[in-house]
Scaffold this motif. Structure first.
Motif, PDB file in Angstrom:
ATOM      1  N   GLU A   1       0.838  -1.209   0.000  1.00 52.50           N
ATOM      2  CA  GLU A   1       0.000   0.000   0.000  1.00 52.50           C
ATOM      3  C   GLU A   1       0.869   1.254   0.000  1.00 52.50           C
ATOM      4  N   GLN A   2       1.952   1.229   0.791  1.00 52.59           N
ATOM      5  CA  GLN A   2       2.867   2.369   0.839  1.00 52.59           C
ATOM      6  C   GLN A   2       3.596   2.546  -0.493  1.00 52.59           C
ATOM      7  N   ALA A   3       3.957   1.417  -1.106  1.00 55.79           N
ATOM      8  CA  ALA A   3       4.668   1.472  -2.390  1.00 55.79           C
ATOM      9  C   ALA A   3       3.805   2.126  -3.466  1.00 55.79           C
ATOM     10  N   ALA A   4       2.499   1.906  -3.375  1.00 57.14           N
ATOM     11  CA  ALA A   4       1.577   2.525  -4.339  1.00 57.14           C
ATOM     12  C   ALA A   4       1.618   4.040  -4.245  1.00 57.14           C
ATOM     13  N   ASP A   5       1.984   4.557  -3.055  1.00 60.26           N
ATOM     14  CA  ASP A   5       2.106   6.003  -2.859  1.00 60.26           C
ATOM     15  C   ASP A   5       3.548   6.477  -3.018  1.00 60.26           C
ATOM     16  N   GLY A   6       4.417   5.575  -3.528  1.00 59.05           N
ATOM     17  CA  GLY A   6       5.805   5.943  -3.785  1.00 59.05           C
ATOM     18  C   GLY A   6       6.701   5.932  -2.566  1.00 59.05           C
ATOM     19  N   ILE A   7       6.268   5.244  -1.481  1.00 63.54           N
ATOM     20  CA  ILE A   7       7.060   5.195  -0.252  1.00 63.54           C
ATOM     21  C   ILE A   7       7.711   3.822  -0.108  1.00 63.54           C
ATOM     22  N   ARG A   8       9.009   3.809   0.019  1.00 61.40           N
ATOM     23  CA  ARG A   8       9.732   2.543   0.190  1.00 61.40           C
ATOM     24  C   ARG A   8       9.724   2.139   1.667  1.00 61.40           C
ATOM     25  N   THR A   9       9.598   0.830   1.891  1.00 59.50           N
ATOM     26  CA  THR A   9       9.630   0.289   3.252  1.00 59.50           C
ATOM     27  C   THR A   9      10.943  -0.439   3.485  1.00 59.50           C
ATOM     28  N   ILE A  10      11.660  -0.046   4.537  1.00 57.63           N
ATOM     29  CA  ILE A  10      12.832  -0.798   4.993  1.00 57.63           C
ATOM     30  C   ILE A  10      12.393  -1.643   6.179  1.00 57.63           C
ATOM     31  N   LEU A  11      12.490  -2.933   6.029  1.00 59.39           N
ATOM     32  CA  LEU A  11      12.129  -3.866   7.100  1.00 59.39           C
ATOM     33  C   LEU A  11      13.407  -4.276   7.822  1.00 59.39           C
ATOM     34  N   PHE A  12      13.551  -3.789   9.030  1.00 61.56           N
ATOM     35  CA  PHE A  12      14.728  -4.147   9.818  1.00 61.56           C
ATOM     36  C   PHE A  12      14.425  -5.422  10.591  1.00 61.56           C
ATOM     37  N   VAL A  13      15.163  -6.475  10.280  1.00 59.86           N
ATOM     38  CA  VAL A  13      14.943  -7.789  10.892  1.00 59.86           C
ATOM     39  C   VAL A  13      16.023  -8.008  11.945  1.00 59.86           C
ATOM     40  N   ASP A  14      15.664  -7.766  13.197  1.00 65.59           N
ATOM     41  CA  ASP A  14      16.624  -7.894  14.288  1.00 65.59           C
ATOM     42  C   ASP A  14      16.896  -9.364  14.589  1.00 65.59           C
ATOM     43  N   GLU A  15      18.167  -9.686  14.829  1.00 61.98           N
ATOM     44  CA  GLU A  15      18.582 -11.058  15.145  1.00 61.98           C
ATOM     45  C   GLU A  15      18.025 -12.054  14.133  1.00 61.98           C
ATOM     46  N   ILE A  16      18.312 -11.802  12.870  1.00 61.89           N
ATOM     47  CA  ILE A  16      17.763 -12.614  11.789  1.00 61.89           C
ATOM     48  C   ILE A  16      18.168 -14.081  11.912  1.00 61.89           C
ATOM     49  N   HIS A  17      19.267 -14.337  12.633  1.00 64.23           N
ATOM     50  CA  HIS A  17      19.711 -15.722  12.806  1.00 64.23           C
ATOM     51  C   HIS A  17      18.748 -16.533  13.669  1.00 64.23           C
ATOM     52  N   ARG A  18      17.862 -15.846  14.409  1.00 61.18           N
ATOM     53  CA  ARG A  18      16.902 -16.562  15.259  1.00 61.18           C
ATOM     54  C   ARG A  18      15.639 -16.969  14.496  1.00 61.18           C
ATOM     55  N   PHE A  19      15.459 -16.485  13.273  1.00 57.57           N
ATOM     56  CA  PHE A  19      14.279 -16.834  12.497  1.00 57.57           C
ATOM     57  C   PHE A  19      14.426 -18.254  11.958  1.00 57.57           C
ATOM     58  N   ASN A  20      13.339 -19.018  12.026  1.00 61.08           N
ATOM     59  CA  ASN A  20      13.389 -20.380  11.483  1.00 61.08           C
ATOM     60  C   ASN A  20      13.256 -20.346   9.961  1.00 61.08           C
ATOM     61  N   LYS A  21      13.388 -21.498   9.335  1.00 59.48           N
ATOM     62  CA  LYS A  21      13.382 -21.572   7.866  1.00 59.48           C
ATOM     63  C   LYS A  21      12.070 -21.056   7.276  1.00 59.48           C
ATOM     64  N   ALA A  22      10.935 -21.406   7.907  1.00 62.97           N
ATOM     65  CA  ALA A  22       9.634 -20.980   7.384  1.00 62.97           C
ATOM     66  C   ALA A  22       9.518 -19.458   7.417  1.00 62.97           C
ATOM     67  N   GLN A  23      10.001 -18.851   8.503  1.00 68.17           N
ATOM     68  CA  GLN A  23       9.947 -17.392   8.601  1.00 68.17           C
ATOM     69  C   GLN A  23      10.841 -16.747   7.550  1.00 68.17           C
ATOM     70  N   GLN A  24      12.042 -17.291   7.382  1.00 73.26           N
ATOM     71  CA  GLN A  24      12.946 -16.735   6.382  1.00 73.26           C
ATOM     72  C   GLN A  24      12.392 -16.913   4.975  1.00 73.26           C
ATOM     73  N   ASP A  25      11.780 -18.072   4.716  1.00 78.59           N
ATOM     74  CA  ASP A  25      11.150 -18.303   3.402  1.00 78.59           C
ATOM     75  C   ASP A  25      10.082 -17.261   3.108  1.00 78.59           C
ATOM     76  N   ALA A  26       9.373 -16.820   4.160  1.00 76.83           N
ATOM     77  CA  ALA A  26       8.266 -15.880   3.986  1.00 76.83           C
ATOM     78  C   ALA A  26       8.739 -14.514   3.494  1.00 76.83           C
ATOM     79  N   PHE A  27      10.024 -14.192   3.731  1.00 75.24           N
ATOM     80  CA  PHE A  27      10.547 -12.912   3.262  1.00 75.24           C
ATOM     81  C   PHE A  27      10.765 -12.889   1.748  1.00 75.24           C
ATOM     82  N   LEU A  28      10.995 -14.052   1.151  1.00 72.56           N
ATOM     83  CA  LEU A  28      11.483 -14.114  -0.225  1.00 72.56           C
ATOM     84  C   LEU A  28      10.581 -13.428  -1.252  1.00 72.56           C
ATOM     85  N   PRO A  29       9.259 -13.684  -1.272  1.00 78.72           N
ATOM     86  CA  PRO A  29       8.433 -13.070  -2.329  1.00 78.72           C
ATOM     87  C   PRO A  29       8.483 -11.550  -2.320  1.00 78.72           C
ATOM     88  N   ALA A  30       8.397 -10.952  -1.122  1.00 76.61           N
ATOM     89  CA  ALA A  30       8.390  -9.491  -1.039  1.00 76.61           C
ATOM     90  C   ALA A  30       9.735  -8.893  -1.440  1.00 76.61           C
TER      91      ALA A  30
END
Length: 431
Positions: free
Chosen positions: A94-123
């Motif tokens: 929705e923000q991108a439609a208004d020309g606003i970029r989103t930076i998603l800061f993923v803290d301690e990314i090493h703690r995310f499991n495979k399913a969570q990390q997989d979920a990032f891929l499409p976006a």
């Protein structure tokens, strides 16, 4: 950037707001360096900040978002899962439609499991979000390959003592966010002790400084070494990294391992770690000892020392102390021999004395017809054509015939080497 709560810890209040305020990481942010170019040209890729605690990973992500006019979203594996990830991506679209970029800061990314990390891929693939992940662990082992291939890994370093000292001085002068309104000073001993004890952690430096300021008695404007020790709940050990005591302690450490005393070795190891010595310096000295003082008496010693260095780089402190302890006790209790060390030094001395003696013709290669005609390779006997894989043959220059450089002591595995060398001698006498 969001306003800071006045009651927040000093490290949070003093969080840099711009690149000019940011301390350290000049290998990434200096003129012409990778991250600065990305920010200045607004060509930001998904990133993974890999570095020790307190080196500025979260702060840098905030600054990047602010400098590029992006929306900043903080995300932690502890706080949310795949459902929340999808909601963030919906909002990002929705923000991108208004020309606003989103930076998603993923803290301690090493703690995310495979399913969570997989979920990032499409976006990430569609460019809906730019991910900045932060980790203290080696991303090669902790981040899935598809996500890692879509991110650029930037290695952040621990802050140097002089950089930490700069943070302290700035906090003492800043009346808006720091301690400037208290008009405090810190003596050199206290400052040096704090910056060494923090081991490169800027957050620890600032929060400890705040504790010390709170402990100051009324009408006492100077933070002393004794007060800083109380704030850190740690005593300053007699150990100057650049002075005599540094060399005394490392000498005691090496001699304890050489002398097969694991208790002494562990004590001096603990002294160095507690005083803030760089563990990688200690590990490099252990690698040298494994070859110099143990050598072929236990060939696994060098493997152990190198493996300890690699394992420590993956794990870091505080757990890395366990790896150091295991390696130190192994090296201390291993059988000892300096025969390889003595051997290479003897060979080097001979080379310096006798110069570049000619290689015997029979052990030269003969890739051309002319070389063969000149006698190159003539008379060479291929060891594998003979029983036991050995045939008597001279490999030294004629002037050094019969010279010995390597004389194993017969300790540990060197007993097997001696037996093999005795067998070789006997085979030579049969001819």
């Amino acid at each position: 950037m969001e306003a800071t709560v006045p009651t927040a810890p000093l490290a949070e209040r003093m969080r840099p707001r711009t690149l000019d305020e940011f301390c350290g990481q000049q290998h990434l942010l200096g003129p012409g360096k990778a991250l600065r170019i990305m920010i200045e040209t607004d060509r930001l890729a998904s990133l993974i900040f890999w570095g020790p605690p307190g080196c500025g990973k979260t702060t840098l992500a905030h600054i990047v978002a602010h400098a590029t006019g992006s929306r900043f979203v903080f995300f932690s594996a502890i706080m949310a899962g795949v459902k929340e990830i999808r909601e963030i991506f919906k909002e990002a679209a929705e923000q991108a439609a208004d020309g606003i970029r989103t930076i998603l800061f993923v803290d301690e990314i090493h703690r995310f499991n495979k399913a969570q990390q997989d979920a990032f891929l499409p976006a990430v693939e569609k460019g809906l979000v730019t991910i900045i992940g932060a980790t203290t662990e080696n991303p090669s082992f902790e981040v899935i390959a598809p996500l890692l291939s879509r991110c650029r890994v930037l290695r952040l370093k621990h802050l140097e003592p002089e950089e930490l000292a700069g943070l302290v001085r700035h906090a003492l002068l800043d009346a808006e966010r720091g301690l400037g309104s208290l008009h405090l000073a810190i003596d050199d001993e206290a400052l040096n002790f704090l910056t060494e004890a923090a081991q490169g952690d800027g957050r620890k430096v600032l929060n400890t400084l705040e504790v010390a300021a709170q402990l100051l008695p009324p009408d006492t404007p100077v933070i002393s070494l004794e007060l800083m020790q109380e704030a850190l709940q740690q005593k300053a050990l007699l150990y100057d990294k650049g002075g005599e005591e540094h060399y005394n302690v490392i000498s005691a450490f090496i001699k304890s391992m050489r002398g097969s005393d694991p208790d002494g070795a562990l004590y001096w190891l603990a002294r160095m770690l507690e005083a803030g010595e760089d563990p990688l310096f200690i590990l490099r000295r252990m690698i040298i000892l494994a070859s110099e003082d143990i050598g072929n008496a236990d060939p696994r010693a060098l493997q152990m020392a190198v493996a300890a260095l690699q394992a420590f780089q993956m794990v870091g402190m505080p757990e890395g102390r366990i790896i150091l302890g295991q390696a130190v006790t192994y090296l201390a209790t291993a059988p000892k021999s300096n025969a390889s060390y003595v051997g290479i030094d003897a060979a080097l001395a001979e080379v310096r004395k006798s110069g570049a003696l000619e290689v015997p013709l029979h052990i030269r290669n003969a890739p051309t017809k002319l070389m063969k005609e000149l006698g190159y390779h003539k008379g060479y006997r291929y060891a594998h054509d003979y029983e036991g894989g050995y045939v008597r043959q001279e490999y030294l220059p004629d002037r050094l015939r019969g010279k010995t450089f390597y004389a194993p002591r017969g300790h540990g595995y060197e007993k097997n080497i001696l037996e093999r060398m005795e067998w070789v001698k006997k085979q030579g006498k049969k001819e």
